[in-house]
Design a protein around this motif. Structure first.
Motif, PDB file in Angstrom:
ATOM      1  N   VAL A  10     -13.337  -0.214 -14.824  1.00 17.03           N
ATOM      2  CA  VAL A  10     -11.965  -0.712 -14.678  1.00 17.03           C
ATOM      3  C   VAL A  10     -11.637  -0.764 -13.191  1.00 17.03           C
ATOM      4  CG1 VAL A  10      -9.523  -0.222 -15.094  1.00 17.03           C
ATOM      5  CG2 VAL A  10     -11.202   0.148 -16.923  1.00 17.03           C
ATOM      6  N   LYS A  11     -11.151  -1.911 -12.734  1.00 17.98           N
ATOM      7  CA  LYS A  11     -10.853  -2.088 -11.314  1.00 17.98           C
ATOM      8  C   LYS A  11      -9.459  -1.570 -10.995  1.00 17.98           C
ATOM      9  CE  LYS A  11     -11.425  -5.343  -7.524  1.00 17.98           C
ATOM     10  NZ  LYS A  11     -11.843  -6.712  -7.139  1.00 17.98           N
ATOM     11  N   THR A  12      -9.341  -0.923  -9.849  1.00 20.42           N
ATOM     12  CA  THR A  12      -8.052  -0.409  -9.389  1.00 20.42           C
ATOM     13  C   THR A  12      -7.687  -1.023  -8.046  1.00 20.42           C
ATOM     14  OG1 THR A  12      -9.081   1.445  -8.231  1.00 20.42           O
ATOM     15  CG2 THR A  12      -8.452   1.807 -10.533  1.00 20.42           C
ATOM     16  N   TYR A  13      -6.405  -0.912  -7.715  1.00 18.74           N
ATOM     17  CA  TYR A  13      -5.895  -1.400  -6.434  1.00 18.74           C
ATOM     18  C   TYR A  13      -5.050  -0.301  -5.817  1.00 18.74           C
ATOM     19  CZ  TYR A  13      -7.285  -5.760  -8.638  1.00 18.74           C
ATOM     20  OH  TYR A  13      -8.004  -6.740  -9.273  1.00 18.74           O
ATOM     21  N   SER A  14      -5.015  -0.245  -4.517  1.00 20.46           N
ATOM     22  CA  SER A  14      -4.357   0.868  -3.830  1.00 20.46           C
ATOM     23  C   SER A  14      -2.870   0.957  -4.161  1.00 20.46           C
ATOM     24  CB  SER A  14      -4.544   0.738  -2.318  1.00 20.46           C
ATOM     25  OG  SER A  14      -4.005  -0.491  -1.846  1.00 20.46           O
ATOM     26  N   SER A  62      -3.539   4.001 -16.171  1.00 23.85           N
ATOM     27  CA  SER A  62      -3.685   4.464 -17.546  1.00 23.85           C
ATOM     28  C   SER A  62      -3.543   3.302 -18.528  1.00 23.85           C
ATOM     29  CB  SER A  62      -2.651   5.544 -17.851  1.00 23.85           C
ATOM     30  OG  SER A  62      -2.718   5.944 -19.205  1.00 23.85           O
ATOM     31  N   ASP A  63      -2.552   2.462 -18.327  1.00 20.42           N
ATOM     32  CA  ASP A  63      -2.339   1.309 -19.214  1.00 20.42           C
ATOM     33  C   ASP A  63      -3.497   0.315 -19.124  1.00 20.42           C
ATOM     34  OD1 ASP A  63       0.049   2.318 -20.109  1.00 20.42           O
ATOM     35  OD2 ASP A  63       1.302   1.124 -18.756  1.00 20.42           O
ATOM     36  N   ARG A  64      -4.031   0.127 -17.915  1.00 19.58           N
ATOM     37  CA  ARG A  64      -5.138  -0.814 -17.739  1.00 19.58           C
ATOM     38  C   ARG A  64      -6.391  -0.306 -18.450  1.00 19.58           C
ATOM     39  NH1 ARG A  64      -5.588  -1.652 -11.925  1.00 19.58           N
ATOM     40  NH2 ARG A  64      -3.662  -2.835 -12.213  1.00 19.58           N
ATOM     41  N   ILE A  65      -6.626   1.009 -18.365  1.00 16.40           N
ATOM     42  CA  ILE A  65      -7.773   1.605 -19.064  1.00 16.40           C
ATOM     43  C   ILE A  65      -7.594   1.471 -20.574  1.00 16.40           C
ATOM     44  CG2 ILE A  65      -8.968   3.773 -19.570  1.00 16.40           C
ATOM     45  CD1 ILE A  65      -8.307   4.604 -16.652  1.00 16.40           C
ATOM     46  N   ALA A  66      -6.393   1.757 -21.055  1.00 17.45           N
ATOM     47  CA  ALA A  66      -6.117   1.651 -22.499  1.00 17.45           C
ATOM     48  C   ALA A  66      -6.366   0.229 -22.995  1.00 17.45           C
ATOM     49  CB  ALA A  66      -4.687   2.072 -22.793  1.00 17.45           C
ATOM     50  N   THR A  67      -5.956  -0.753 -22.210  1.00 20.49           N
ATOM     51  CA  THR A  67      -6.171  -2.155 -22.584  1.00 20.49           C
ATOM     52  C   THR A  67      -7.655  -2.471 -22.667  1.00 20.49           C
ATOM     53  OG1 THR A  67      -4.086  -2.834 -21.557  1.00 20.49           O
ATOM     54  CG2 THR A  67      -5.733  -4.552 -21.908  1.00 20.49           C
ATOM     55  N   THR A  88     -13.385   1.449 -10.246  1.00 16.05           N
ATOM     56  CA  THR A  88     -13.903   0.762  -9.070  1.00 16.05           C
ATOM     57  C   THR A  88     -12.731   0.121  -8.330  1.00 16.05           C
ATOM     58  OG1 THR A  88     -14.249  -1.303 -10.277  1.00 16.05           O
ATOM     59  CG2 THR A  88     -16.067   0.272 -10.263  1.00 16.05           C
ATOM     60  N   GLY A  89     -12.964  -0.381  -7.151  1.00 16.06           N
ATOM     61  CA  GLY A  89     -11.887  -0.983  -6.376  1.00 16.06           C
ATOM     62  C   GLY A  89     -11.428  -0.044  -5.281  1.00 16.06           C
ATOM     63  N   THR A  90     -10.129  -0.020  -5.016  1.00 15.69           N
ATOM     64  CA  THR A  90      -9.589   0.760  -3.898  1.00 15.69           C
ATOM     65  C   THR A  90      -8.559   1.775  -4.361  1.00 15.69           C
ATOM     66  OG1 THR A  90      -7.891  -0.924  -3.500  1.00 15.69           O
ATOM     67  CG2 THR A  90      -9.962  -1.128  -2.264  1.00 15.69           C
ATOM     68  N   HIS A  91      -8.360   2.798  -3.523  1.00 15.52           N
ATOM     69  CA  HIS A  91      -7.294   3.770  -3.754  1.00 15.52           C
ATOM     70  C   HIS A  91      -6.487   3.926  -2.461  1.00 15.52           C
ATOM     71  CE1 HIS A  91     -10.594   6.511  -2.257  1.00 15.52           C
ATOM     72  NE2 HIS A  91      -9.588   6.899  -1.474  1.00 15.52           N
ATOM     73  N   PRO A  92      -5.287   4.477  -2.557  1.00 13.98           N
ATOM     74  CA  PRO A  92      -4.466   4.641  -1.358  1.00 13.98           C
ATOM     75  C   PRO A  92      -5.161   5.501  -0.314  1.00 13.98           C
ATOM     76  CG  PRO A  92      -3.178   5.062  -3.347  1.00 13.98           C
ATOM     77  CD  PRO A  92      -4.600   4.965  -3.775  1.00 13.98           C
ATOM     78  N   VAL A  93      -4.947   5.193   0.954  1.00 17.63           N
ATOM     79  CA  VAL A  93      -5.617   5.915   2.035  1.00 17.63           C
ATOM     80  C   VAL A  93      -5.121   7.348   2.132  1.00 17.63           C
ATOM     81  CG1 VAL A  93      -5.951   6.019   4.525  1.00 17.63           C
ATOM     82  CG2 VAL A  93      -6.050   3.813   3.348  1.00 17.63           C
ATOM     83  N   SER A  94      -3.851   7.548   2.042  1.00 21.27           N
ATOM     84  CA  SER A  94      -3.276   8.858   2.332  1.00 21.27           C
ATOM     85  C   SER A  94      -3.216   9.798   1.133  1.00 21.27           C
ATOM     86  CB  SER A  94      -1.859   8.698   2.906  1.00 21.27           C
ATOM     87  OG  SER A  94      -1.043   7.986   1.987  1.00 21.27           O
ATOM     88  N   THR A 129     -13.877   4.637  -6.478  1.00 21.37           N
ATOM     89  CA  THR A 129     -13.053   3.792  -5.609  1.00 21.37           C
ATOM     90  C   THR A 129     -13.285   4.130  -4.142  1.00 21.37           C
ATOM     91  OG1 THR A 129     -11.202   5.353  -5.760  1.00 21.37           O
ATOM     92  CG2 THR A 129     -11.269   3.563  -7.379  1.00 21.37           C
ATOM     93  N   THR A 130     -12.909   3.215  -3.284  1.00 18.80           N
ATOM     94  CA  THR A 130     -12.996   3.419  -1.835  1.00 18.80           C
ATOM     95  C   THR A 130     -11.598   3.312  -1.235  1.00 18.80           C
ATOM     96  OG1 THR A 130     -13.424   1.052  -1.505  1.00 18.80           O
ATOM     97  CG2 THR A 130     -15.339   2.519  -1.696  1.00 18.80           C
ATOM     98  N   PRO A 131     -11.346   3.977  -0.099  1.00 20.02           N
ATOM     99  CA  PRO A 131     -10.011   3.919   0.513  1.00 20.02           C
ATOM    100  C   PRO A 131      -9.680   2.511   1.004  1.00 20.02           C
ATOM    101  CG  PRO A 131     -11.567   5.043   1.958  1.00 20.02           C
ATOM    102  CD  PRO A 131     -12.267   4.855   0.656  1.00 20.02           C
ATOM    103  N   ASP A 132      -8.425   2.165   0.916  1.00 22.95           N
ATOM    104  CA  ASP A 132      -7.974   0.820   1.276  1.00 22.95           C
ATOM    105  C   ASP A 132      -7.591   0.776   2.756  1.00 22.95           C
ATOM    106  OD1 ASP A 132      -7.164  -1.787   1.167  1.00 22.95           O
ATOM    107  OD2 ASP A 132      -5.238  -1.376   0.203  1.00 22.95           O
ATOM    108  N   TYR A 133      -8.613   0.663   3.625  1.00 22.59           N
ATOM    109  CA  TYR A 133      -8.332   0.484   5.051  1.00 22.59           C
ATOM    110  C   TYR A 133      -9.374  -0.439   5.664  1.00 22.59           C
ATOM    111  CZ  TYR A 133     -11.726   4.355   5.350  1.00 22.59           C
ATOM    112  OH  TYR A 133     -12.821   5.164   5.194  1.00 22.59           O
ATOM    113  N   ASN A 134      -9.027  -1.045   6.795  1.00 25.95           N
ATOM    114  CA  ASN A 134      -9.938  -1.870   7.580  1.00 25.95           C
ATOM    115  C   ASN A 134     -10.476  -0.992   8.703  1.00 25.95           C
ATOM    116  OD1 ASN A 134     -10.914  -3.611   9.733  1.00 25.95           O
ATOM    117  ND2 ASN A 134     -10.019  -5.327   8.574  1.00 25.95           N
ATOM    118  N   LEU A 135     -11.757  -0.646   8.626  1.00 32.87           N
ATOM    119  CA  LEU A 135     -12.328   0.332   9.542  1.00 32.87           C
ATOM    120  C   LEU A 135     -12.256  -0.138  10.998  1.00 32.87           C
ATOM    121  CD1 LEU A 135     -13.656   3.111   9.459  1.00 32.87           C
ATOM    122  CD2 LEU A 135     -15.878   1.970   9.379  1.00 32.87           C
ATOM    123  N   GLU A 136     -12.583  -1.407  11.247  1.00 31.06           N
ATOM    124  CA  GLU A 136     -12.560  -1.913  12.619  1.00 31.06           C
ATOM    125  C   GLU A 136     -11.138  -1.882  13.180  1.00 31.06           C
ATOM    126  OE1 GLU A 136     -14.344  -5.736  12.810  1.00 31.06           O
ATOM    127  OE2 GLU A 136     -16.340  -5.036  12.197  1.00 31.06           O
TER     128      GLU A 136
END
Length: 366
Positions: A245-249, A257-262, A278-284, A309-316
């Motif tokens: 299931v894909k997530t967004y920060s 939870s609702d997306r997983i249930a679906t 999979t996808g991103t999670h909030p940085v902080s 998931t990986t943190p939602d930031y632009n490393l450069e």
């Protein structure tokens, strides 16, 4: 002649309340017993002559006498077949074994501890076996010689592990295959597989934990003269399955939870799931995975979550904005060479800690 090869029923197994929730843990324990009851009905309806159970029929130390009597009552419902069982590492024949607590049906024969043979004269069949009396056996199994009586069907029953150095009766699949038995019935591995020509693991009747994905059941064997047919019969009430299931920060825990249930409803809500996020999670601040699992259990969706998931930031961009401070120096220490997976994780966790600390400081100053 028709017989069934079953194993690793683990009747009476206790499922973790912390992982499954109290209600579903109790339900899952009962489902193992219900599936055994359905197996008895199958044997009666399909003219099965005998059933081989290759160890771990019981989770020996977790059963009350009343539960054992209920299991025995199910066995008494067999109208034709008998069960020939060996003990395994979860139900060894020790002084405190559950097998000692009741008088078992005449349709249930538990092979005595150690190696031996039992003859089913009505079917011109001889079963050679090894039955456990301890929880670990690290010595390799010495394969007995096959009886060379013409017209007899020779079966070898073992509970062990096709793995060098195992503590659970290490077996050599090639040697078992070449030993001359007509059928080698194995238990201990919970997934059905043909270990070598004529050497079969039937798998557990029900999957018992996350990671035991796919169909579970038993093998039905039909023998007529020199011909033999082996058929795997899927039989479990539930499967363990894996979905992503894909997530967004910007997502909240409730949205996830609702997306997983679906996603579970779309696949099959009756099964039990490992859900890879999979996808991103909030940085902080990452989400509380246990809280999401609890919410899904409350909705009667049973799963474990794996956070990939990986943190939602632009490393450069983050490096440019923080040159000269601790965050910039930390990112810089990882530059100028190709990072290993361990280094990538170290950088991710370190950045999250630094950014989280920065966010807390800013909130305190406000």
């Amino acid at each position: 002649m028709r017989f069934l090869h079953i194993s690793d029923l683990h009747l009476g197994k206790t499922f973790s309340v912390s992982r499954y929730g109290q209600q579903f843990a109790h339900r899952r324990r009962q489902e193992l017993l219900d599936t055994f009851g359905r197996l008895i009905d199958f044997a009666n309806q399909n003219q099965v002559d005998f059933i081989l159970c290759c160890g771990d029929f019981l989770n020996s130390e977790e059963l009350r006498v009343e539960e054992l009597r209920n299991i025995n009552a199910m066995i008494e419902k067999l109208t034709h077949a008998v069960i020939v069982a060996i003990s395994g590492n979860h139900d060894p024949q020790t002084e405190n074994s559950a097998y000692q607590k009741i008088e078992w049906s005449k349709r249930f024969y538990l092979a005595p501890a150690g190696s031996g043979r039992v003859a089913l004269s009505s079917y011109r069949t001889v079963i050679t076996y090894h039955s456990w009396n301890q929880k670990e056996i690290s010595e390799p199994f010495e394969i007995p010689k096959v009886l060379t009586q013409p017209g007899q069907y020779q079966i070898l029953m073992l509970h062990g592990d096709i793995s060098d150095g195992s503590k659970y009766l290490p077996l050599n699949a090639s040697k078992l295959s070449q030993a001359g038995f007509d059928y080698v019935a194995l238990g201990h591995i919970h997934k059905m597989q043909v270990a070598a020509p004529n050497v079969y693991y039937c798998g557990s009747l029900e999957p018992l934990d996350f990671g035991e994905n796919g169909e579970h059941g038993f093998i039905m064997i039909d023998v007529e003269g020199d011909r033999r047919q082996c058929q795997f019969i899927p039989f479990s009430q539930r499967e363990y399955k894996t979905i992503s299931v894909k997530t967004y920060s910007k997502d909240s825990e409730l949205v996830i939870s609702d997306r997983i249930a679906t996603a579970i409803i779309r696949d099959n809500p009756h099964h039990i799931y490992t859900v890879q996020l999979t996808g991103t999670h909030p940085v902080s601040a990452k989400w509380n995975i246990e809280r999401i699992e609890d919410d899904l259990r409350y909705k009667e969706y049973f799963c474990q979550l794996i956070d990939k998931t990986t943190p939602d930031y632009n490393l450069e961009e983050l490096y440019r904005e923080n040159q000269g401070n601790l965050i910039g120096d930390f990112i810089g220490s990882f530059q100028n060479h190709k990072l290993s997976q361990v280094e990538k994780k170290a950088m991710q966790y370190g950045l999250e800690a630094l950014l989280s600390q920065l966010s807390s400081t800013e909130k305190g100053e406000g």
